[in-house]
Design a protein around this motif. Structure first.
Motif, PDB file in Angstrom:
ATOM      1  N   TYR A  44      55.363  70.124  36.597  1.00  0.00           N
ATOM      2  CA  TYR A  44      54.578  68.946  36.232  1.00  0.00           C
ATOM      3  C   TYR A  44      53.602  69.312  35.117  1.00  0.00           C
ATOM      4  CZ  TYR A  44      56.616  67.213  40.507  1.00  0.00           C
ATOM      5  OH  TYR A  44      57.512  66.851  41.477  1.00  0.00           O
ATOM      6  N   VAL A  45      53.383  68.355  34.225  1.00  0.00           N
ATOM      7  CA  VAL A  45      52.521  68.630  33.067  1.00  0.00           C
ATOM      8  C   VAL A  45      51.335  67.678  32.982  1.00  0.00           C
ATOM      9  CG1 VAL A  45      54.413  69.602  31.684  1.00  0.00           C
ATOM     10  CG2 VAL A  45      53.937  67.135  31.569  1.00  0.00           C
ATOM     11  N   GLN A  46      51.340  66.632  33.818  1.00  0.00           N
ATOM     12  CA  GLN A  46      50.275  65.634  33.702  1.00  0.00           C
ATOM     13  C   GLN A  46      50.015  65.009  35.054  1.00  0.00           C
ATOM     14  OE1 GLN A  46      50.680  62.835  30.331  1.00  0.00           O
ATOM     15  NE2 GLN A  46      50.193  61.135  31.728  1.00  0.00           N
ATOM     16  N   ASP A  47      48.730  64.822  35.378  1.00  0.00           N
ATOM     17  CA  ASP A  47      48.326  64.104  36.599  1.00  0.00           C
ATOM     18  C   ASP A  47      47.809  62.733  36.190  1.00  0.00           C
ATOM     19  OD1 ASP A  47      46.949  66.811  38.705  1.00  0.00           O
ATOM     20  OD2 ASP A  47      48.998  66.135  38.335  1.00  0.00           O
ATOM     21  N   ASN A  48      48.227  61.709  36.916  1.00  0.00           N
ATOM     22  CA  ASN A  48      47.758  60.337  36.646  1.00  0.00           C
ATOM     23  C   ASN A  48      47.016  59.805  37.856  1.00  0.00           C
ATOM     24  OD1 ASN A  48      49.072  60.408  34.160  1.00  0.00           O
ATOM     25  ND2 ASN A  48      50.956  59.524  34.986  1.00  0.00           N
ATOM     26  N   HIS A  49      46.096  58.867  37.588  1.00  0.00           N
ATOM     27  CA  HIS A  49      45.279  58.297  38.665  1.00  0.00           C
ATOM     28  C   HIS A  49      44.955  56.866  38.275  1.00  0.00           C
ATOM     29  CE1 HIS A  49      41.373  58.913  41.319  1.00  0.00           C
ATOM     30  NE2 HIS A  49      41.996  57.801  41.592  1.00  0.00           N
ATOM     31  N   ARG A  75      51.408  59.644  45.287  1.00  0.00           N
ATOM     32  CA  ARG A  75      50.720  59.505  46.579  1.00  0.00           C
ATOM     33  C   ARG A  75      49.539  58.565  46.444  1.00  0.00           C
ATOM     34  NH1 ARG A  75      46.568  63.682  48.148  1.00  0.00           N
ATOM     35  NH2 ARG A  75      45.625  64.480  46.243  1.00  0.00           N
ATOM     36  N   VAL A  76      49.092  58.062  47.595  1.00  0.00           N
ATOM     37  CA  VAL A  76      47.971  57.113  47.639  1.00  0.00           C
ATOM     38  C   VAL A  76      46.794  57.804  48.309  1.00  0.00           C
ATOM     39  CG1 VAL A  76      47.162  54.931  48.638  1.00  0.00           C
ATOM     40  CG2 VAL A  76      49.464  55.071  47.676  1.00  0.00           C
ATOM     41  N   THR A  77      45.645  57.789  47.641  1.00  0.00           N
ATOM     42  CA  THR A  77      44.462  58.456  48.216  1.00  0.00           C
ATOM     43  C   THR A  77      43.412  57.460  48.707  1.00  0.00           C
ATOM     44  OG1 THR A  77      43.610  58.684  45.965  1.00  0.00           O
ATOM     45  CG2 THR A  77      44.752  60.585  46.885  1.00  0.00           C
ATOM     46  N   ALA A  78      43.640  56.175  48.438  1.00  0.00           N
ATOM     47  CA  ALA A  78      42.789  55.120  49.012  1.00  0.00           C
ATOM     48  C   ALA A  78      43.620  53.837  49.047  1.00  0.00           C
ATOM     49  CB  ALA A  78      41.534  54.902  48.148  1.00  0.00           C
ATOM     50  N   LEU A 103      53.401  53.577  51.051  1.00  0.00           N
ATOM     51  CA  LEU A 103      52.601  54.790  50.841  1.00  0.00           C
ATOM     52  C   LEU A 103      51.142  54.402  51.028  1.00  0.00           C
ATOM     53  CD1 LEU A 103      54.171  56.213  47.528  1.00  0.00           C
ATOM     54  CD2 LEU A 103      54.956  56.586  49.881  1.00  0.00           C
ATOM     55  N   SER A 104      50.405  55.185  51.810  1.00  0.00           N
ATOM     56  CA  SER A 104      49.003  54.805  52.058  1.00  0.00           C
ATOM     57  C   SER A 104      48.141  56.038  52.249  1.00  0.00           C
ATOM     58  CB  SER A 104      48.907  53.920  53.311  1.00  0.00           C
ATOM     59  OG  SER A 104      49.212  54.696  54.469  1.00  0.00           O
ATOM     60  N   ALA A 105      46.830  55.835  52.110  1.00  0.00           N
ATOM     61  CA  ALA A 105      45.891  56.930  52.399  1.00  0.00           C
ATOM     62  C   ALA A 105      46.026  57.320  53.865  1.00  0.00           C
ATOM     63  CB  ALA A 105      44.472  56.499  52.075  1.00  0.00           C
ATOM     64  N   GLU A 106      46.433  56.331  54.679  1.00  0.00           N
ATOM     65  CA  GLU A 106      46.568  56.566  56.126  1.00  0.00           C
ATOM     66  C   GLU A 106      47.792  57.422  56.452  1.00  0.00           C
ATOM     67  OE1 GLU A 106      44.543  55.639  58.562  1.00  0.00           O
ATOM     68  OE2 GLU A 106      45.835  56.447  60.156  1.00  0.00           O
TER      69      GLU A 106
END
Ligand SMILES: Cc1cn([C@H]2C[C@H](O)[C@@H](COP(=O)(O)OP(=O)(O)O[C@H]3O[C@H](C)C(=O)[C@H](O)[C@H]3O)O2)c(=O)[nH]c1=O
Length: 183
Positions: A44-49, A75-78, A103-106
């Protein structure tokens, strides 16, 4: 870590090992060797948010053309999303087929989306944050989209009236975009 194979060859759902105690939890959200051992790339070369404030925000369906096609580890962090992938690999026996995932933070589930798939999600909770790794840099020149509600795909989104970017309201349907796909 538990891995669930998708009906669409190459896509995988990952459930990381969770260590809970009286303080909360700990988990390894990524492990280059462990993920490579289950056949996922570790280049991987890039993180997106992204943050989507309202329920019903739909981002997608997006993909990048070669040579900038991207695999994604999402992934979901919130909050929570309905995540959808569409097989757009020319010649694939499941070309044009889709699969959806919660997909959820839970649930802390992660989705690996191979290159050759269109990807999108719709939020089902407010203030949803999605974080994902990609193995090719963003390339506006190769950035493409397919219309979210294209009837030839028939994704069963959680809403028929999503909140879209202007760009996402104007993508072509799968069959009009089809000659783009060389994966
Ligand atoms: C994707 C991306 C965008 N941008 C800039 C370009 C725009 O000025 C702004 C918003 O971009 P966009 O509206 O394309 O963002 P999303 O609608 O969240 O797009 C994503 O949505 C679906 C779920 C995906 O799978 C893709 O990774 C990605 O296309 O961020 C960047 O600078 N780098 C990037 O990697």
């Amino acid at each position: 870590m538990k891995v669930i194979e998708s009906k669409l060859q190459g896509a995988k759902l990952i459930e990381p090992s969770l260590f809970e105690d009286h303080r909360g939890f700990f988990m390894e959200s990524y492990h280059a060797e462990g993920y490579a051992a289950i056949g996922l790339p570790n280049t991987y070369v890039q993180d997106n948010h992204s943050l989507s404030i309202q329920v019903g925000v739909l981002r997608g369906l997006h993909y990048q053309l070669n040579p900038k096609a991207q695999s994604k580890l999402v992934r979901v962090t919130a909050g929570s999303i309905f995540d959808a992938i569409v097989d757009i690999r020319k010649g694939s026996p499941t070309f044009g087929q889709w699969e959806g995932f919660e997909l959820s933070a839970e649930n802390k589930r992660q989705l690996f989306v191979p290159s050759g798939f269109a990807h999108g999600f719709c939020t089902v909770a407010p203030n949803t944050e999605v974080q994902y790794k990609v193995d090719n840099f963003f390339s506006p020149e190769q950035d493409r989209g397919i219309l979210w509600n294209d009837p030839t795909i028939g994704i069963e989104w959680p809403t028929n009236a999503p909140i879209l970017s202007d760009k996402d309201s104007r993508h072509p349907g799968l069959l009009n975009a089809h000659n783009n796909f060389v994966y």
